[in-house]
Write a protein that holds these residues in place. Structure first.
Motif, PDB file in Angstrom:
ATOM      1  N   ASN A  72     -19.722  -3.257  -4.695  1.00 53.34           N
ATOM      2  CA  ASN A  72     -20.643  -2.654  -3.726  1.00 53.34           C
ATOM      3  C   ASN A  72     -20.026  -1.627  -2.793  1.00 53.34           C
ATOM      4  O   ASN A  72     -20.703  -0.708  -2.359  1.00 53.34           O
ATOM      5  CB  ASN A  72     -21.264  -3.767  -2.865  1.00 53.34           C
ATOM      6  CG  ASN A  72     -22.058  -4.726  -3.716  1.00 53.34           C
ATOM      7  OD1 ASN A  72     -22.959  -4.324  -4.437  1.00 53.34           O
ATOM      8  ND2 ASN A  72     -21.691  -5.992  -3.678  1.00 53.34           N
ATOM      9  N   CYS A  73     -18.774  -1.844  -2.417  1.00 53.83           N
ATOM     10  CA  CYS A  73     -18.166  -1.051  -1.347  1.00 53.83           C
ATOM     11  C   CYS A  73     -16.813  -0.519  -1.760  1.00 53.83           C
ATOM     12  O   CYS A  73     -16.044  -1.222  -2.412  1.00 53.83           O
ATOM     13  CB  CYS A  73     -17.871  -1.927  -0.132  1.00 53.83           C
ATOM     14  SG  CYS A  73     -19.303  -2.530   0.696  1.00 53.83           S
TER      15      CYS A  73
ATOM     16  N   GLU B 249     -22.297   7.343  -3.242  1.00 53.69           N
ATOM     17  CA  GLU B 249     -22.616   7.880  -1.915  1.00 53.69           C
ATOM     18  C   GLU B 249     -21.324   7.834  -1.116  1.00 53.69           C
ATOM     19  O   GLU B 249     -20.645   6.810  -1.128  1.00 53.69           O
ATOM     20  CB  GLU B 249     -23.668   6.966  -1.277  1.00 53.69           C
ATOM     21  CG  GLU B 249     -23.975   7.284   0.168  1.00 53.69           C
ATOM     22  CD  GLU B 249     -24.717   6.124   0.854  1.00 53.69           C
ATOM     23  OE1 GLU B 249     -25.733   5.644   0.322  1.00 53.69           O
ATOM     24  OE2 GLU B 249     -24.231   5.702   1.922  1.00 53.69           O
TER      25      GLU B 249
ATOM     26  N   THR C 245     -19.095   8.855   2.597  1.00 51.78           N
ATOM     27  CA  THR C 245     -18.964   9.393   3.953  1.00 51.78           C
ATOM     28  C   THR C 245     -17.500   9.733   4.168  1.00 51.78           C
ATOM     29  O   THR C 245     -16.627   8.895   3.956  1.00 51.78           O
ATOM     30  CB  THR C 245     -19.412   8.351   4.997  1.00 51.78           C
ATOM     31  OG1 THR C 245     -20.801   8.093   4.820  1.00 51.78           O
ATOM     32  CG2 THR C 245     -19.182   8.862   6.416  1.00 51.78           C
TER      33      THR C 245
ATOM     34  N   PHE D 217     -15.717   6.168   3.180  1.00 52.06           N
ATOM     35  CA  PHE D 217     -16.495   4.932   3.060  1.00 52.06           C
ATOM     36  C   PHE D 217     -17.548   5.213   2.004  1.00 52.06           C
ATOM     37  O   PHE D 217     -18.317   6.172   2.147  1.00 52.06           O
ATOM     38  CB  PHE D 217     -17.195   4.592   4.381  1.00 52.06           C
ATOM     39  CG  PHE D 217     -16.324   4.736   5.600  1.00 52.06           C
ATOM     40  CD1 PHE D 217     -15.127   4.035   5.701  1.00 52.06           C
ATOM     41  CD2 PHE D 217     -16.693   5.562   6.649  1.00 52.06           C
ATOM     42  CE1 PHE D 217     -14.313   4.159   6.829  1.00 52.06           C
ATOM     43  CE2 PHE D 217     -15.894   5.693   7.786  1.00 52.06           C
ATOM     44  CZ  PHE D 217     -14.706   4.997   7.877  1.00 52.06           C
ATOM     45  N   SER D 218     -17.636   4.393   0.967  1.00 57.30           N
ATOM     46  CA  SER D 218     -18.564   4.743  -0.117  1.00 57.30           C
ATOM     47  C   SER D 218     -19.045   3.523  -0.876  1.00 57.30           C
ATOM     48  O   SER D 218     -18.566   2.406  -0.660  1.00 57.30           O
ATOM     49  CB  SER D 218     -17.877   5.710  -1.099  1.00 57.30           C
ATOM     50  OG  SER D 218     -16.927   5.020  -1.884  1.00 57.30           O
ATOM     51  N   THR D 219     -19.989   3.771  -1.773  1.00 58.76           N
ATOM     52  CA  THR D 219     -20.346   2.754  -2.753  1.00 58.76           C
ATOM     53  C   THR D 219     -19.210   2.708  -3.791  1.00 58.76           C
ATOM     54  O   THR D 219     -18.246   3.476  -3.709  1.00 58.76           O
ATOM     55  CB  THR D 219     -21.694   3.105  -3.418  1.00 58.76           C
ATOM     56  OG1 THR D 219     -21.624   4.446  -3.908  1.00 58.76           O
ATOM     57  CG2 THR D 219     -22.844   2.989  -2.418  1.00 58.76           C
TER      58      THR D 219
ATOM     59  N   ARG E  89     -14.803  10.739   6.959  1.00 61.17           N
ATOM     60  CA  ARG E  89     -14.540  10.773   8.409  1.00 61.17           C
ATOM     61  C   ARG E  89     -13.119  11.275   8.629  1.00 61.17           C
ATOM     62  O   ARG E  89     -12.161  10.642   8.168  1.00 61.17           O
ATOM     63  CB  ARG E  89     -14.711   9.385   9.019  1.00 61.17           C
ATOM     64  CG  ARG E  89     -14.549   9.426  10.538  1.00 61.17           C
ATOM     65  CD  ARG E  89     -14.779   8.113  11.218  1.00 61.17           C
ATOM     66  NE  ARG E  89     -14.498   8.248  12.619  1.00 61.17           N
ATOM     67  CZ  ARG E  89     -15.421   8.558  13.562  1.00 61.17           C
ATOM     68  NH1 ARG E  89     -16.685   8.721  13.226  1.00 61.17           N
ATOM     69  NH2 ARG E  89     -15.066   8.694  14.815  1.00 61.17           N
TER      70      ARG E  89
ATOM     71  N   GLU F 164      -8.248   5.771   2.303  1.00 62.03           N
ATOM     72  CA  GLU F 164      -7.676   6.703   3.268  1.00 62.03           C
ATOM     73  C   GLU F 164      -7.038   7.813   2.442  1.00 62.03           C
ATOM     74  O   GLU F 164      -6.325   7.531   1.477  1.00 62.03           O
ATOM     75  CB  GLU F 164      -6.595   5.955   4.072  1.00 62.03           C
ATOM     76  CG  GLU F 164      -6.495   6.326   5.506  1.00 62.03           C
ATOM     77  CD  GLU F 164      -7.574   5.666   6.367  1.00 62.03           C
ATOM     78  OE1 GLU F 164      -8.496   6.380   6.795  1.00 62.03           O
ATOM     79  OE2 GLU F 164      -7.499   4.458   6.631  1.00 62.03           O
TER      80      GLU F 164
ATOM     81  N   ALA G 248     -13.535   1.656   0.247  1.00 63.51           N
ATOM     82  CA  ALA G 248     -12.983   2.336   1.425  1.00 63.51           C
ATOM     83  C   ALA G 248     -11.592   2.796   1.076  1.00 63.51           C
ATOM     84  O   ALA G 248     -10.822   2.058   0.451  1.00 63.51           O
ATOM     85  CB  ALA G 248     -12.954   1.401   2.633  1.00 63.51           C
TER      86      ALA G 248
ATOM     87  N   GLU H 182       0.835  -1.209   0.000  1.00 60.86           N
ATOM     88  CA  GLU H 182       0.000   0.000   0.000  1.00 60.86           C
ATOM     89  C   GLU H 182       0.870   1.260   0.000  1.00 60.86           C
ATOM     90  O   GLU H 182       0.554   2.241  -0.695  1.00 60.86           O
ATOM     91  CB  GLU H 182      -0.924  -0.009   1.211  1.00 60.86           C
ATOM     92  CG  GLU H 182      -2.052  -1.035   1.105  1.00 60.86           C
ATOM     93  CD  GLU H 182      -2.809  -1.265   2.408  1.00 60.86           C
ATOM     94  OE1 GLU H 182      -3.964  -1.724   2.337  1.00 60.86           O
ATOM     95  OE2 GLU H 182      -2.238  -1.015   3.510  1.00 60.86           O
TER      96      GLU H 182
ATOM     97  N   THR I  30     -14.941  -2.925  -4.329  1.00 63.95           N
ATOM     98  CA  THR I  30     -15.691  -4.008  -4.973  1.00 63.95           C
ATOM     99  C   THR I  30     -16.901  -3.399  -5.692  1.00 63.95           C
ATOM    100  O   THR I  30     -17.101  -2.189  -5.678  1.00 63.95           O
ATOM    101  CB  THR I  30     -16.209  -5.027  -3.940  1.00 63.95           C
ATOM    102  OG1 THR I  30     -17.255  -4.413  -3.170  1.00 63.95           O
ATOM    103  CG2 THR I  30     -15.102  -5.490  -3.006  1.00 63.95           C
TER     104      THR I  30
ATOM    105  N   SER J   5     -10.779   9.333   6.188  1.00 64.11           N
ATOM    106  CA  SER J   5     -11.258   8.046   5.669  1.00 64.11           C
ATOM    107  C   SER J   5     -12.485   8.305   4.818  1.00 64.11           C
ATOM    108  O   SER J   5     -13.323   9.128   5.173  1.00 64.11           O
ATOM    109  CB  SER J   5     -11.675   7.110   6.802  1.00 64.11           C
ATOM    110  OG  SER J   5     -10.589   6.783   7.627  1.00 64.11           O
TER     111      SER J   5
ATOM    112  N   TYR K 230      -8.249   0.977  -0.074  1.00 62.29           N
ATOM    113  CA  TYR K 230      -8.207  -0.307   0.630  1.00 62.29           C
ATOM    114  C   TYR K 230      -8.971  -1.365  -0.143  1.00 62.29           C
ATOM    115  O   TYR K 230      -8.539  -2.504  -0.275  1.00 62.29           O
ATOM    116  CB  TYR K 230      -8.861  -0.181   2.005  1.00 62.29           C
ATOM    117  CG  TYR K 230      -8.095   0.602   3.032  1.00 62.29           C
ATOM    118  CD1 TYR K 230      -6.703   0.653   3.022  1.00 62.29           C
ATOM    119  CD2 TYR K 230      -8.765   1.281   4.052  1.00 62.29           C
ATOM    120  CE1 TYR K 230      -6.007   1.363   3.990  1.00 62.29           C
ATOM    121  CE2 TYR K 230      -8.075   1.978   5.029  1.00 62.29           C
ATOM    122  CZ  TYR K 230      -6.699   2.016   4.993  1.00 62.29           C
ATOM    123  OH  TYR K 230      -6.016   2.706   5.967  1.00 62.29           O
ATOM    124  N   ILE K 231     -10.150  -0.969  -0.616  1.00 61.40           N
ATOM    125  CA  ILE K 231     -11.036  -1.945  -1.249  1.00 61.40           C
ATOM    126  C   ILE K 231     -11.981  -1.185  -2.163  1.00 61.40           C
ATOM    127  O   ILE K 231     -12.392  -0.070  -1.843  1.00 61.40           O
ATOM    128  CB  ILE K 231     -11.822  -2.724  -0.150  1.00 61.40           C
ATOM    129  CG1 ILE K 231     -12.852  -3.681  -0.726  1.00 61.40           C
ATOM    130  CG2 ILE K 231     -12.536  -1.797   0.829  1.00 61.40           C
ATOM    131  CD1 ILE K 231     -12.312  -5.059  -0.883  1.00 61.40           C
TER     132      ILE K 231
END
Ligand SMILES: [Zn+2]
Ligand SMILES: [Zn+2]
Lengths: 181, 181
Positions: B57-58, B87, B89, B157-159, B91, B62, B60, B28, B55, B155, B52-53
């Motif tokens: 659906n998700c 969508e 978020t 977090f999203s679709t 943080r 940093e 994430a 990373e 897919t 951070s 990080y990921i």
């Protein structure tokens, strides 16, 4: 769960978050979830968590596992016609986590299987995650996980989290905790 | 972007991650993305990130923003019949972020609007996020954000993240960076 135990576990979880340098708001600190899965043996089978967000599409949370504490074996089933089941990525932030999924079993698991619950642990493909490492579980994968001797802090990134639909191998488990206030 | 600038910015971003106690694998660390959005003025308009990921659906990731560095105004459009748009978020883990979205504008934004790009900043509803605070953007919300004087680690977090479909207010912006190796 008794209020005293809840408070003790919550405060202990906050120490782990602090050690991992996870910054939480006062509101989040007050709302740490402590789950004993209805088994009444929190330090053996339990999980502490703070849910950051859980929209229709995305969920992110931060979890604490105390030393050797286990999140018991479960699966996230499909719900309705449009939700194939939860997809989740675990990213370890501090400590070590032993994660078990379906697949080639190891003969000597590094985790200690919770006493008197041995028959409710059936998958033993072992993935060891250190801080900075992660693993993604796609829907329909049975799994359980346990922290190593130092406990662990783990981020979870997932699709919507419907805890109440999770299916545990141990039928005695109740996911939604009763906290006695 | 020249390789030297990339390396410099990557190393600087790694210092921020270290300061925020974000643990990354060596892989990373080697794959930090540095985006100057094609404007050639990285420290004013740019973003450093580790995915990080991501897919179906998700997603994430940093992110690092250097002091006063700006992620320029954009919107995540719907794609096809089934994806209503990203969508997300945000943080904040360290530092302060000024986030601007559609809605009641402030008269004196705390962020410094990137020079010579003033006309490409059109939304001024201000949300100030300190470490431990977060904000969720639903699809179709125009937004931009800037770090305060200490820089920031954030951070997301999203679709699923389709960077290549983002629509920037500044038509000169190219989201996918050209890195000269
Ligand atoms: Zn699970
Ligand atoms: Zn965005």
């Amino acid at each position: 769960m008794e209020k005293d135990l809840y408070t003790l576990a919550k405060d202990k979880a906050l120490e782990y978050f602090e050690k991992a340098h996870i910054v939480l708001t006062e509101k989040e600190k007050n709302e740490v979830e402590v789950a004993d899965f209805g088994l009444g043996d929190l330090y053996q089978t339990g999980l502490e968590s703070v849910v950051y967000i859980n929209t229709d599409n995305c969920c992110a949370k931060e979890m604490v596992l105390f030393p050797y504490q286990t999140c018991p074996e479960h699966i996230h089933p499909p719900i309705g016609d449009h939700y194939p089941g939860k997809e989740e990525t675990f990213r370890v932030r501090m400590g070590t986590v032993y994660l078990y999924v379906e697949g080639d079993p190891v003969s000597n698991p590094k985790a200690i299987i919770p006493k008197n619950s041995e028959k409710f642990y059936t998958v033993f493909h072992e993935i060891t995650l250190q801080a900075g490492e992660q693993y993604t579980l796609y829907p329909g994968t049975k799994h359980w996980f346990q922290a190593g001797s130092e406990g662990a802090v783990v981020s979870e990134f997932s699709t919507h989290c419907y805890d109440e639909y999770d299916i545990f191998t141990n039928p005695a488990i109740k996911r939604i905790p009763d906290i006695i206030n």
